[in-house]
Write a protein that holds these residues in place. Structure first.
Motif, short mmCIF file in Angstrom:
data_model
loop_
_atom_site.label_atom_id
_atom_site.label_comp_id
_atom_site.label_asym_id
_atom_site.label_seq_id
_atom_site.Cartn_x
_atom_site.Cartn_y
_atom_site.Cartn_z
N ASN A 9 0.82 -1.21 0.00
CA ASN A 9 0.00 0.00 0.00
C ASN A 9 0.86 1.26 0.00
O ASN A 9 0.55 2.24 -0.68
CB ASN A 9 -0.95 0.01 1.20
CG ASN A 9 -2.06 -1.02 1.05
OD1 ASN A 9 -2.32 -1.50 -0.04
ND2 ASN A 9 -2.72 -1.34 2.15
N GLN A 10 1.93 1.23 0.81
CA GLN A 10 2.83 2.38 0.86
C GLN A 10 3.49 2.60 -0.50
O GLN A 10 3.61 3.73 -0.97
CB GLN A 10 3.88 2.17 1.95
CG GLN A 10 3.33 2.27 3.36
CD GLN A 10 4.34 1.87 4.40
OE1 GLN A 10 5.48 1.53 4.08
NE2 GLN A 10 3.94 1.91 5.67
N THR A 13 0.96 4.04 -2.86
CA THR A 13 0.72 5.45 -2.52
C THR A 13 1.81 6.34 -3.11
O THR A 13 1.54 7.42 -3.64
CB THR A 13 0.65 5.63 -1.00
OG1 THR A 13 -0.42 4.85 -0.47
CG2 THR A 13 0.45 7.09 -0.63
N GLN A 17 1.34 9.21 -6.02
CA GLN A 17 1.81 10.57 -5.81
C GLN A 17 2.79 10.97 -6.91
O GLN A 17 2.77 12.11 -7.40
CB GLN A 17 2.46 10.72 -4.44
CG GLN A 17 2.85 12.15 -4.09
CD GLN A 17 1.66 13.09 -4.16
OE1 GLN A 17 0.62 12.87 -3.53
NE2 GLN A 17 1.80 14.18 -4.93
N LEU A 95 -6.09 -2.77 -2.21
CA LEU A 95 -6.74 -1.55 -2.69
C LEU A 95 -8.24 -1.64 -2.49
O LEU A 95 -8.86 -2.66 -2.78
CB LEU A 95 -6.45 -1.41 -4.19
CG LEU A 95 -6.15 0.01 -4.70
CD1 LEU A 95 -4.92 0.57 -4.02
CD2 LEU A 95 -5.96 -0.02 -6.20
N GLU A 99 -10.38 3.46 -3.97
CA GLU A 99 -9.03 3.78 -4.42
C GLU A 99 -8.82 3.35 -5.86
O GLU A 99 -8.17 4.05 -6.65
CB GLU A 99 -8.00 3.10 -3.51
CG GLU A 99 -7.92 3.71 -2.12
CD GLU A 99 -7.11 2.86 -1.16
OE1 GLU A 99 -6.50 3.44 -0.24
OE2 GLU A 99 -7.08 1.62 -1.32
#
Length: 247
Positions: A9-10, A13, A17, A95, A99
């Motif tokens: 997940n990190q 993310t 970004q 997810l 998302e």
């Protein structure tokens, strides 16, 4: 302790970004008319995202964050509306559906921005690239008005029978999506100007095809001292044609 899902997940993310950052940088270049630089950044942003996935969820607004609001390749302004986005069962691990829908919207915007760069480059073959990019955007968001507008505009620029037919279909779709009478009137004006061009392209391409067929036929018949002029098509009164030999 950090689990595998937390790590994934990190990582995702960070990738999302990165995609947003590249899109933002691309927008800056686009505003400065640096079309190639913007194109590279939009593609880089797209490459940071997981591959497209298909779903049946609904979102309540069209993708936002598009790079500009110039009017020359827009038929109308864009309105907020419900959008059908199709997806499959294979969501990215960890997810949520929300998302995943956000990812789908971001993909659609990046593809549409790529199409806008191709339009601005305005050299041979770029409008075909624009059509392809808009088609990818519409796979992610079938009701994305700007993508429909850009694809229709680029197909008009290509100016073949098939491309003008595709442009007509996109304008007809847009007419069902836009809300205000002025928007509908703008699209109807586009359709009205498109119809005679479509008829002319059909006649020209049909005539070219017949000429090519005649040329091929004459190359064969010439061996026997004949030509396609020796064969006449006449209506048979039953909705078809009869071929008659003429000396």
């Amino acid at each position: 302790m950090t689990t595998s899902n937390d790590s994934q997940n990190q990582n995702l993310t960070v990738r999302i970004q990165d995609a947003h950052d590249r899109k933002s940088d691309g927008n800056d270049h686009f505003r400065l008319s640096n079309w190639n630089e913007a194109l590279v950044l939009y593609r880089a942003g797209l490459n940071r995202l997981p591959k497209s996935i298909e779903t049946s969820e609904k979102v309540t607004s069209l993708p936002e964050g598009d790079e500009y609001s110039e009017q020359e390749i827009q038929v109308t302004g864009e309105q907020t509306s419900a959008v059908n986005i199709s997806t499959s069962e294979s969501l990215e691990p960890g997810l949520t559906a929300e998302e995943e829908l956000e990812l789908t919207k971001l993909r659609a915007v990046l593809h549409a921005n790529i199409a806008a760069c191709h339009v601005k480059l305005n050299v041979e073959g770029e409008h075909k690239e624009s059509v392809a990019a808009c088609t990818e955007a519409l796979k992610n968001n079938p009701s994305y008005e700007k993508a429909l507008q850009r694809r229709a505009s680029s197909n008009e620029a290509i100016n073949t029978w098939s491309s003008l037919t595709a442009a007509q279909e996109d304008y007809e779709t847009l007419k069902t999506l836009v809300q205000s009478p002025s928007q509908k009137a703008g699209i109807e004006s586009k359709l009205s100007s498109l119809r005679p061009r479509l008829e002319a392209a059909q006649k020209n391409e049909t005539a070219e095809m017949i000429d090519k067929m005649k040329g091929f036929g004459n190359s064969i018949l010439g061996r026997f001292g004949l030509s396609t002029e020796n064969f006449k098509l006449e209506p048979n009164g039953q909705g078809g044609y009869s071929m008659n030999f003429v000396k």
